[in-house]
Design an enzyme around this catalytic site. Structure first.
Site: not given
Ligand code: DGL
Length: 263
Positions: A73, A188
């Site tokens: 992440c 992302c």
């Protein structure tokens, strides 16, 4: 190393990293943990998010005793890697936007960074840009809505072209600029899951760059051998998530167990 590789994300984005890791290490055992109760991370305040990330990762590490933690992440890694490394004794591999490989690929020297609002404003991200792409024009596109679309997709609902185009319009505009943007950093981990749609909607051919291969290389460097005999492939969530069972299974994970956090 005897434990599995634990992959952590706010939601399903880390599955794109799981895919890259499984391709690189087909014999290794993996566990997956996501903080779906707090999704999306990209719209959270930094101080509360740091404490939450450490708490969830500690609980997940306690539950599956991994040999390495992969923070799959960007929003978490650009904020809390230092705190995680201080709290854990196992190696922690982070995920940061692939600015460096994108700068190598771009011939026009105009790059787009597609990421969450939080990742875009982090000093860590600016340092990457200053270090590896200081000669490039960078178009920053906040795409928190694309995180939601990826979650819906893994939950079984295909995205609508209209919603995607609304999110991606700044990218298509940058591709028509002078010089034209030719390379997009998927900053992302949710976004590689949407690549077929991104490519289909893009008005021109673009380079799409994610961090999966670099993370796999880094995991290989910190873990000399993997646990080859232990394929439980458990998954963990912080809120019940029936709708994710099929998506997790597609990436080789068992139905999620609920993670219990210490207060
Ligand atoms: N997958 C996460 C990332 O790479 C972010 C998703 C979220 O906003 O929760 O940044």
């Amino acid at each position: 190393m005897t434990g599995p590789i634990l992959i952590f994300d706010s939601g399903v984005g880390g599955l794109s990293v799981a895919h890259a890791l499984r391709c690189a290490y087909p014999e290794a055992a993996f566990c997956y943990a996501c903080d779906n109760a707090w999704l999306p991370y990209g719209l959270r305040q930094d101080d509360e998010l740091t404490a939450r990330i450490v708490a969830v990762c500690l609980a997940a590490v306690g539950a599956c005793q991994p040999s390495v933690l992969v923070v799959a992440c960007n929003t978490a890694s650009t904020l809390a890697l230092e705190q995680l490394r201080a709290a854990l004794t196992i190696p922690v591999v982070g995920t940061v936007p692939a600015i460096k490989p994108a700068a190598h690929l771009s011939t026009s020297r105009h790059i787009a960074l597609l990421a969450t609002s939080a990742t875009l404003r982090r000093p860590y991200t600016q340092t990457l840009i200053d270090s590896f792409a200081s000669d490039c024009c960078i178009t920053r596109v906040a795409a928190d809505g694309l995180v939601v679309e990826a979650e819906r997709w893994l939950g079984g609902y295909p995205p609508s072209q209209m919603r995607l185009n609304a999110i991606l319009t700044p990218l298509w505009q940058a591709a028509r600029d002078t010089p034209p943007m030719d390379t997009v950093v998927l900053g992302c981990t949710h976004f590689p899951l949407m690549l077929p749609w991104l490519e289909a909607l893009s008005p021109v051919a673009l380079n799409w760059v994610d961090s999966g291969a670099a993370i796999a290389r880094r995991v290989g460097q910190v873990s000399e051998t993997f646990n080859l005999g232990h394929h439980d492939n458990r998954s963990f969530t912080t809120a019940t998530a029936e709708s994710l069972c099929a998506g997790l299974a597609d990436y080789g994970f068992a139905p999620p167990e609920l993670l219990h956090l210490k207060n």
